[in-house]
Design an enzyme around this catalytic site. Structure first.
Site, PDB file in Angstrom:
ATOM      1  N   HIS A  10      -9.387  -0.131  -1.697  1.00 39.77           N
ATOM      2  CA  HIS A  10      -9.867   0.327  -0.395  1.00 39.77           C
ATOM      3  C   HIS A  10     -11.048   1.294  -0.495  1.00 39.77           C
ATOM      4  O   HIS A  10     -11.506   1.811   0.515  1.00 39.77           O
ATOM      5  CB  HIS A  10      -8.742   0.938   0.445  1.00 39.77           C
ATOM      6  CG  HIS A  10      -7.726  -0.071   0.873  1.00 39.77           C
ATOM      7  ND1 HIS A  10      -6.459   0.278   1.310  1.00 39.77           N
ATOM      8  CD2 HIS A  10      -7.766  -1.426   0.940  1.00 39.77           C
ATOM      9  CE1 HIS A  10      -5.773  -0.812   1.618  1.00 39.77           C
ATOM     10  NE2 HIS A  10      -6.560  -1.859   1.397  1.00 39.77           N
TER      11      HIS A  10
ATOM     12  N   CYS B 262      -5.440  -7.250  -3.380  1.00 40.98           N
ATOM     13  CA  CYS B 262      -5.887  -6.848  -2.048  1.00 40.98           C
ATOM     14  C   CYS B 262      -6.984  -7.791  -1.585  1.00 40.98           C
ATOM     15  O   CYS B 262      -7.829  -8.212  -2.370  1.00 40.98           O
ATOM     16  CB  CYS B 262      -6.407  -5.409  -2.093  1.00 40.98           C
ATOM     17  SG  CYS B 262      -7.045  -4.803  -0.520  1.00 40.98           S
ATOM     18  N   HIS B 263      -6.996  -8.099  -0.286  1.00 39.87           N
ATOM     19  CA  HIS B 263      -7.966  -9.059   0.260  1.00 39.87           C
ATOM     20  C   HIS B 263      -9.189  -8.396   0.889  1.00 39.87           C
ATOM     21  O   HIS B 263     -10.008  -9.086   1.489  1.00 39.87           O
ATOM     22  CB  HIS B 263      -7.295  -9.963   1.282  1.00 39.87           C
ATOM     23  CG  HIS B 263      -6.644  -9.220   2.420  1.00 39.87           C
ATOM     24  ND1 HIS B 263      -5.580  -9.735   3.126  1.00 39.87           N
ATOM     25  CD2 HIS B 263      -6.898  -8.016   2.990  1.00 39.87           C
ATOM     26  CE1 HIS B 263      -5.214  -8.890   4.065  1.00 39.87           C
ATOM     27  NE2 HIS B 263      -6.013  -7.839   4.003  1.00 39.87           N
TER      28      HIS B 263
ATOM     29  N   ASN C 200       0.840  -1.200   0.000  1.00 39.50           N
ATOM     30  CA  ASN C 200       0.000   0.000   0.000  1.00 39.50           C
ATOM     31  C   ASN C 200       0.875   1.250   0.000  1.00 39.50           C
ATOM     32  O   ASN C 200       1.967   1.237   0.578  1.00 39.50           O
ATOM     33  CB  ASN C 200      -0.903   0.008   1.237  1.00 39.50           C
ATOM     34  CG  ASN C 200      -1.995  -1.041   1.149  1.00 39.50           C
ATOM     35  OD1 ASN C 200      -2.496  -1.334   0.081  1.00 39.50           O
ATOM     36  ND2 ASN C 200      -2.342  -1.624   2.285  1.00 39.50           N
TER      37      ASN C 200
END
Length: 466
Positions: free
Chosen positions: A215, A174-175, A152
């Protein structure tokens, strides 16, 4: 079928967590074998991980073998790699003081501060030059390799790779969406009365039409086996007191030092107010819009979300260093829940995968400019990743995402053009920076001063009062 022999180069191979997760997943994958080369500026940490990794692959429950070694020279580590995994920390943990504490002194509260907000911006300023350099190195030493980035700020690190080398094959992974799938899975089981063998147990059965930025992903459609689940979510949030003040729950989380917990109300509020379900964790979602942090932690706690303090980040880093010190302790191998190995299998043509991923916009998100790195669903196939066109976001949601994309574009341009004014403008436009222009300029100067050691020379020292 014989195992496919490959070489994986892991940049950030001294990782206290991610490297061991990858090795465990590889050990459980009989379709691949070969060499895993760990490179890190902290060579001692990479060497220890190599020792631990070889012990892990020697366990009786390992289904394949990889030879793990730590390399001191970056270019030798990259040479002829089939995959390059990037998982680095842009500066040591104490750099998070400049990311988190300096903005807090000016009244800007951040829950995470690694993607957007002042913290995400400063982290990007440290990471972008590093990623540009790695992009050139990859194209020089393993131009056919796929780069899998976990660092990130995901969007800007991935964008920096493509800005430096447009021909690179890179994806950002990304999880956060996985967590949303698990949340919806639990809700569907409860609301539809699915128990026993009928219960949903695999998050991948939950289909999200993912659209947005890392995000800050939103879903306009959510389904399970063809059944629309948005009415189920709407029915749940229509119950009396569903959106009641969550301050008491947040205070309990703080008292227990459970900074990753929450009551998961923010995704529903975005569905209620914007018409699309928030599809990342609440701690990340709230930093992309001005509403939830408008009165600092008071308004944040109302939604059951808490900040991760800088002091806690320091103590966690020390704890992980202590835990990973010493000899390897064998433990049963279990999947990490990440998809890196599944992505490799798909890109090798062994097993297809459909999942969310960060890629430059080639039309998969028409509401954002072409070339901007966006997160949507994609099909992973042999040596290609094909992004899927997402349904348009509702107007307000699209505008909120577009604003963050503009901030990120200014940050990338500012770093590449060495233009401090563009960086300051990015901070002025950031949704959670609601301060006078002179105050933002002073905050920016102090942040750069604290982080000067890890910033390019043209950014230090920074004059105040701009």
């Amino acid at each position: 079928m014989d195992a496919r022999a490959i070489k994986i180069c892991y940049i950030g191979g001294g990782s206290r967590q991610w490297a061991m997760h990858l090795m465990a997943d590889l050990a459980l994958c009989p379709e691949m074998t070969g060499e895993l080369v760990l490179y890190d500026i902290d060579h001692a940490a990479a060497a220890q991980n190599a020792e631990h990794g070889n012990a892990l692959f020697a366990q009786d429950d390992a289904r394949t073998r990889f030879h793990v070694r730590a390399e001191t020279e970056r270019d030798r580590a990259l040479a002829h790699a089939d995959f390059v995994v990037m998982s680095i920390e842009p500066g040591p943990t104490h750099m998070r003081y400049a990311d988190l504490e300096v903005p807090r002194q000016f009244g800007v509260v951040q829950t995470v501060g690694d993607t957007v907000g002042p913290g995400g911006a400063l982290r990007a300023m440290r990471a972008i030059p590093v990623y540009e350099d790695y992009a050139h190195a990859v194209m020089a030493h393993c131009p056919d390799a796929w780069v899998i980035n976990y660092t990130n700020p995901m969007t800007l690190c991935t964008a920096a790779l493509y800005a430096a080398e447009p021909g690179i094959k890179a994806i950002g992974c990304c999880h956060e969406v996985f967590g949303t799938q698990r949340l919806v899975m639990r809700v569907a089981n409860e609301e539809l009365g699915l128990t026993g063998p009928e219960a949903i147990t695999d998050r991948r059965e939950i289909r999200l039409d993912v659209s947005g930025l890392n995000h800050f992903t939103l879903s306009t459609a959510i389904s399970w086996r063809g059944r629309d689940l948005l009415p189920v979510l709407r029915e749940r949030m229509a119950r009396p007191d569903f959106f009641a003040d969550q301050t008491a729950a947040a205070q309990e989380l703080v008292a227990a030092e459970n900074y990753l917990g929450g009551t998961y109300k923010v995704p529903y509020d975005m569905l209620r107010r914007l018409g699309a379900f928030g599809s990342a964790g609440s701690r990340h979602l709230v930093e992309n819009v001005p509403w939830y942090l408008s009165q600092g932690e008071r308004s944040l706690h109302r939604w059951g979300v808490v900040c991760t303090p800088y002091a806690h980040r320091q103590s966690e880093a020390e704890r992980k260093r202590a835990e990973t010190a010493g000899p390897y302790v064998p433990r049963p191998l279990t999947p990490s829940g990440e998809e890196g190995v599944d992505q490799m299998l798909a890109l090798l043509g062994i097993r297809p995968l459909d999942s969310n991923v960060n890629l430059p916009n080639r039309g998969q998100m028409p509401q954002l400019p072409l070339g901007a790195v966006v997160e949507t669903n994609a099909c992973f196939r042999h040596d290609r990743v094909e992004p899927q066109v997402a349904a348009p976001l509702p107007p307000a949601a699209a505008e909120a995402v577009r604003r963050v994309a503009t901030v990120q574009e200014l940050l990338l341009r500012g770093m590449r053009e060495q233009d401090r004014d563009l960086l300051l403008q990015a901070l002025l436009l950031d949704p959670i920076v609601m301060l006078p222009t002179d105050t933002v300029a002073e905050m920016f100067a102090q942040m750069c001063e604290h982080a000067a050691e890890y910033l390019p020379r043209w950014l230090r020292p920074v004059a105040t009062g701009r």
